[in-house]
Design a protein around this motif. Structure first.
Motif, short mmCIF file in Angstrom:
data_model
loop_
_atom_site.label_atom_id
_atom_site.label_comp_id
_atom_site.label_asym_id
_atom_site.label_seq_id
_atom_site.Cartn_x
_atom_site.Cartn_y
_atom_site.Cartn_z
N SER A 143 0.83 -1.21 0.00
CA SER A 143 0.00 0.00 0.00
C SER A 143 0.86 1.25 0.00
N PHE A 144 1.95 1.21 0.76
CA PHE A 144 2.87 2.34 0.86
C PHE A 144 3.66 2.52 -0.45
N LEU A 145 4.08 1.41 -1.05
CA LEU A 145 4.93 1.49 -2.24
C LEU A 145 4.15 1.82 -3.51
N SER A 146 2.89 1.42 -3.58
CA SER A 146 2.12 1.59 -4.81
C SER A 146 2.05 3.05 -5.28
N PRO A 147 1.64 4.01 -4.41
CA PRO A 147 1.63 5.41 -4.87
C PRO A 147 3.02 5.94 -5.20
N LEU A 148 4.06 5.45 -4.49
CA LEU A 148 5.42 5.90 -4.78
C LEU A 148 5.88 5.39 -6.15
N ALA A 149 5.52 4.14 -6.48
CA ALA A 149 5.84 3.62 -7.80
C ALA A 149 5.13 4.41 -8.89
N PHE A 150 3.88 4.77 -8.62
CA PHE A 150 3.11 5.59 -9.56
C PHE A 150 3.80 6.94 -9.75
N ARG A 151 4.20 7.56 -8.63
CA ARG A 151 4.90 8.87 -8.71
C ARG A 151 6.19 8.74 -9.50
N PHE A 152 6.99 7.70 -9.21
CA PHE A 152 8.28 7.52 -9.88
C PHE A 152 8.08 7.37 -11.39
N TYR A 153 7.13 6.54 -11.80
CA TYR A 153 6.93 6.30 -13.23
C TYR A 153 6.37 7.54 -13.92
N MET A 154 5.38 8.18 -13.32
CA MET A 154 4.70 9.30 -13.97
C MET A 154 5.58 10.54 -14.09
N GLN A 155 6.69 10.60 -13.33
CA GLN A 155 7.58 11.75 -13.40
C GLN A 155 8.85 11.46 -14.21
N ARG A 156 8.90 10.31 -14.85
CA ARG A 156 10.06 9.99 -15.68
C ARG A 156 10.08 10.89 -16.92
N PRO A 157 11.29 11.25 -17.40
CA PRO A 157 11.38 12.05 -18.63
C PRO A 157 10.69 11.32 -19.80
N GLY A 158 9.89 12.03 -20.54
CA GLY A 158 9.17 11.44 -21.66
C GLY A 158 7.82 10.87 -21.28
N VAL A 159 7.60 10.71 -19.98
CA VAL A 159 6.32 10.17 -19.51
C VAL A 159 5.47 11.27 -18.90
N GLU A 160 6.13 12.17 -18.13
CA GLU A 160 5.41 13.21 -17.42
C GLU A 160 4.58 14.06 -18.38
#
Length: 415
Positions: A143-160
Motif C-alpha cells: 500500500s505504501f509502495l504503490s503510490p510511490l511507484a506511480f509517482r516515480f513512473y509518472m515523473q520519468r522524462p518522456g512520460v510526465e
C-alpha cells in the motif's frame, strides 16, 4: 510440510499484489479525471465499480471454495484479474476502465476469501497468527509502495504529462496475473478443509443473523469504515490539487503513500494498546482523533492539510479489526456466515466515494469530503452501544483473573 516456505511466500506475494493494485486507484484518480475529462461524479464510479464487486462476491466466493476447492478458486480469480487488467490496457477509455476495475474487483475479492484458509493450512495452525500478521505487514508495505511507484513512473522524462501513460501499469498487472496463475498450476498447494468459522453458512444461518438488529448495525459499521478509508485514499490527492494547487503525481501521491504507511504503523501501535485497554475504549479514542484529523485536513491551510490526511490513516488503522472482533464476539454461533455478512460491508468503499463525487460536483469537494464525518461519528457510536459476549483480554484483566484464581485456591473449604 515439505514445501511450506515456498507456498507461504507465494501467498504473501498474492497479498502484495492485491494491495499494490488496489491502492493504485487513489493516486490515479486525478490523472484519470484529466485524461478522460471526467466530472467528479463520473470519477467516483471508478472506486464504486471496484468495491461493488467486493461486496457482491464475498459470500459466493466462500461457497465456490467449498464446491470447487482452493486451486480452482485461485485460477478463477487470476483469470478475472487478467481479463480486467487487459481490458483497461487494450481498450483505454472511461467505460473500459470502470468495467475493468469491476472485473478486477471480483478477482481480488475471490483471492482474499481463499488465501486466509490457505495460509492457515500451509503455515500450520500453530504459526497462523504469526503469518497472518506478516501478511498484513506485506499488505501495508505494498500500500505504501504503490503510490510511490506511480509517482516515480509518472515523473520519468518522456512520460510526465503524457496522456494515458499510466496504462503501462495495467500491462504489467496482466503479465503478473499470468505468472501467478502459472505458479498456482506448478506449486503443490495443500488441500484445504474449511473450519466452521470459514464456511459460508446455510441460508437459515443468514436469515437468523439478519433478523438481529446488532448484526445489521455491525454490518453498517464495516460499510462506514471502508467508505471512510477509501474516500480519503481516493479523494485526498484531488482535494490537495483542487484547493492547494499541489501536483497529483508529486505531493498527492506522497500523501496517499504516507496515508497507507501510517495505517500500517497504527496497526502495530494498536496491537500494543489492545493489550492495555478495552477495545471499545481504543475505538473511541482513535475515532475521535480521526475526526480531528479530518477537520484539519479539510479546513486547515495547505501545510496542515498535507499532514492531516496521512495522519488520519494512523487513527483509522485499528477500526476494521476492532469492529470485526466486536461483531463476532457478540454472537454465539454462525460465525462463518456472520463473517461473510461483515465482509460484504466492503461495498462501503463503493457507495461513499461515489456520494462524495456527486456532492462535490454541485457544492465542491470540501463539502463532499465533509460527508466522511458521518461514518466516522457512526464508528464512534459503536464504542458506546457494542455489547460483546467476550471482551478482549488486557494485561490488567489477566492479572485480575489470576488474582481471583489465586484467592479462590487459598480459600479454605467449608466444613
Amino acid at each position: 510440510m515439505k514445501h511450506r516456505p515456498m507456498i507461504v511466500s507465494y501467498i504473501l506475494l498474492i497479498w502484495f499484489a492485491i494491495s499494490f493494485i488496489t491502492n493504485l486507484i487513489g493516486p490515479l484518480m486525478p490523472i484519470a479525471i484529466q485524461d478522460f475529462k471526467l466530472s467528479l461524479t463520473m470519477a467516483g464510479f471508478m472506486p464504486f465499480s471496484f468495491f461493488l464487486a467486493y461486496g457482491l462476491i464475498s459470500i459466493p466466493g466462500g461457497i465456490l471454495i467449498e464446491v470447487r476447492g482452493t486451486r480452482f478458486t485461485l485460477f478463477a480469480a487470476f483469470a478475472l484479474n487478467f481479463i480486467g487488467a487487459l481490458a483497461i490496457a487494450v481498450m483505454p477509455g472511461y467505460v473500459s476502465v470502470v468495467a475493468g476495475l469491476f472485473v478486477i474487483g471480483l478477482g481480488m475479492a475471490l483471492l482474499q476469501v481463499v488465501i486466509n484458509p490457505l495460509m492457515r493450512v500451509a503455515a500450520g495452525e500453530q504459526h497462523f497468527a504469526f503469518f497472518s500478521v506478516m501478511a498484513q505487514l506485506v499488505f501495508g508495505l505494498a500500500s505504501f509502495l504503490s503510490p510511490l511507484a506511480f509517482r516515480f513512473y509518472m515523473q520519468r522524462p518522456g512520460v510526465e504529462g503524457q496522456p494515458l501513460a499510466w496504462l503501462t501499469f495495467y500491462w504489467f498487472f496482466s503479465a503478473a496475473f499470468v505468472l501467478l496463475a502459472l505458479l498456482n498450476y506448478k506449486l503443490p498447494l495443500p488441500a484445504v478443509a474449511l473450519k466452521d468459522d470459514e464456511r459460508a453458512g446455510s441460508r437459515e444461518a443468514y436469515r437468523s443473523l439478519l433478523r438481529r438488529a446488532d448484526v445489521r448495525l455491525y454490518f453498517l459499521a464495516i460499510v462506514a469504515y471502508v467508505g471512510t478509508e477509501q474516500s480519503l485514499a481516493n479523494w485526498m490527492s484531488q482535494f490537495l490539487h483542487s484547493y492547494h494547487g499541489m501536483s497529483a503525481t508529486e505531493q498527492g501521491a506522497i500523501a496517499v503513500s504516507r496515508f497507507w504507511g501510517l495505517m500500517s504503523l497504527g496497526c502495530l501501535v494498536g496491537l500494543g494498546l489492545l493489550k492495555l485497554l478495552d477495545s471499545k475504549l481504543v475505538l473511541a479514542i482513535f475515532s475521535t482523533l480521526a475526526i480531528g484529523c479530518l477537520g484539519l485536513a479539510l479546513f486547515g491551510p495547505a501545510n496542515i492539510s498535507l499532514l492531516a490526511f496521512p495522519a488520519a490513516g494512523f487513527f483509522l488503522s485499528v477500526m476494521f479489526s476492532v469492529i470485526f472482533s466486536l461483531g463476532l464476539n457478540s454472537v454465539s454461533q454462525h460465525h462463518g456466515a456472520f463473517s461473510g455478512i461483515l465482509c460484504s460491508g466492503i461495498l462501503g468503499g463503493a457507495v461513499v466515494p461515489l456520494l462524495i463525487g456527486v456532492v462535490a460536483d454541485y457544492w465542491g469537494l470540501r463539502l463532499g469530503l465533509s460527508l466522511v464525518f458521518i461514518p466516522l461519528l457512526y464508528i464512534l457510536s459503536v464504542s458506546a452501544w457494542a455489547r460483546p459476549l467476550v471482551r478482549n483480554q488486557t494485561l490488567y484483566s489477566a492479572k485480575q483473573r489470576s488474582a481471583k484464581n489465586t484467592s479462590a485456591s487459598n480459600t479454605p473449604a467449608s466444613p
